[in-house]
Design an enzyme around this catalytic site. Sequence first.
Site, short mmCIF file in Angstrom:
data_model
loop_
_atom_site.label_atom_id
_atom_site.label_comp_id
_atom_site.label_asym_id
_atom_site.label_seq_id
_atom_site.Cartn_x
_atom_site.Cartn_y
_atom_site.Cartn_z
N ALA A 89 10.30 5.34 -4.30
CA ALA A 89 9.11 5.10 -3.87
C ALA A 89 8.87 3.82 -3.69
O ALA A 89 7.97 3.33 -4.65
CB ALA A 89 8.14 6.27 -4.48
N ALA A 117 1.27 0.23 -7.65
CA ALA A 117 2.20 1.35 -8.02
C ALA A 117 2.33 2.65 -7.21
O ALA A 117 1.15 2.88 -6.64
CB ALA A 117 2.65 1.48 -9.58
N ASN A 118 2.99 3.62 -7.95
CA ASN A 118 2.69 4.97 -7.45
C ASN A 118 3.41 5.92 -8.61
O ASN A 118 3.88 5.45 -9.53
CB ASN A 118 3.36 5.34 -6.04
CG ASN A 118 4.96 5.02 -6.34
OD1 ASN A 118 5.59 5.72 -6.79
ND2 ASN A 118 5.32 3.95 -5.38
N ARG A 119 3.12 7.31 -8.35
CA ARG A 119 3.38 8.32 -9.34
C ARG A 119 4.73 8.55 -9.48
O ARG A 119 5.17 9.41 -10.19
CB ARG A 119 2.64 9.48 -9.16
CG ARG A 119 1.22 9.18 -9.35
CD ARG A 119 0.56 10.48 -8.96
NE ARG A 119 -0.99 10.26 -8.39
CZ ARG A 119 -1.99 10.19 -9.24
NH1 ARG A 119 -1.78 10.06 -10.65
NH2 ARG A 119 -3.13 9.75 -8.72
#
Length: 400
Positions: free
Chosen positions: A276, A210-212
């Site tokens: 994202a 995942a990402n932020r």
Amino acid sequence: MNPKKILLIIGGGIAAYKTLELIRRAQDRGFEISVVMTGAAQHFVTPLSVSTLAKGRLYSDLFDRQEDMDVGHIRLSRQADIVVVAPATADLMAKMSHGLADDLASATLLANDKPVLLAPGMNPNMWEHPATRRNRAQLAEDGVQFVGPMAGEMAEANEAGTGRMAEPDEILEAVQAILGVPKAGPLSGKHVLITAGPTHEPIDPVRYIANRSSGKQGYAIARAAQAAGAKVTLVSGPVDIAAPDGVKLVSVQTARQMKQAVIEALPADIAIMCAAVADWRATHEADRKQKKDGSGKPAALELTENPDILAYVAQQSDPRPALVIGFAAETDNLIDNATSKRLRKGCDWLVANDVSQEGVMGGDHNAVHLIRDSGIEAWPQAGKQAVAERLMSEIIQHFQ
Ligand code: PMT
């Protein structure tokens, strides 16, 4: 298109006078409106005024034979798309929460199978009374929706607090949001497709890549597009924020699901790809939790590239959205990388943000560059809603 129909139930409170304006404004917005008045409401506004404004569609007495033959309390709400109670008095709310039906208004509400919106209006002490608190909690649990009450001066001298009925436009905006009726505005009639948030790419049943991204920037854009009158579809990865009212939310987890949801949401006039999206996913998703094998060596994780959703939308022709906007999250060489990304992916505009800066990804602020054929503009740091609104005003100008 057939006009949406509101059944307005006017309760007996001083705010009943505002319902005359509500009826007029509802009609200005293209709604057809029928009205039920309680006995108490008739002490605050006259049936003659209401009937004149509502073009005769006024019903008031459960036991009026002629009215019951003409419409019947069951059919009254069935013919509507939504039932609005304004002002929703403490008494009407108590009746609703207990299923009482001793007059036309309460019988209609009990027989109703349509969404119900309450615009409470009452003295602040009544609103805060434990009995009203219990009733409103019960009504919310029953699926009833609320607009207001607002804080402010009350009709009683020297009284202030929460209890003032929402204004007619606020009530109608809530109605439009519930019914999915786009607001009038410069982007009326346009479909805006937005992606937002991260994607989660599963590795095994408990782990994912995942990402932020928090979704805040994309959701702010959805809000701005909705406020400009557009029909908005928001395809979102997993986030913790609520979608703006009236926006069609499609929740997904992975990049492949996001691409599928985008394909299903097309055609669109404007596509804004703010998500994202994880560039890679695990090639093989394990069906059991991966364990350490005791060797001390990390398990190999083979990755496969995800489909590029922005490039897909920008390069398709069936039909291509008139304006395709991408975002670029860069940590270095912001302008060079973003400029070549725009050309590579084929989008019309690209919003470049420097995600090495504290608080851009996941935070509340952003400082972006808008890259277009006509040149590059640097926008000063601002809240994400302000960035969204500025982007929306550029879009509005583009279509003028
Ligand atoms: O969500 P927030 O916390 O509010 O943060 C906002 C944000 C920083 C995430 C947002 O402003 C942003 O920059 N979004 C794009 C993030 C990104 O993935 O950038 P990228 O440079 O990797 O991708 C470029 C563009 O291609 C983006 O429009 C992206 O949506 C799209 N893309 C990328 C990969 C992929 N497989 N499919 C895509 O559609």
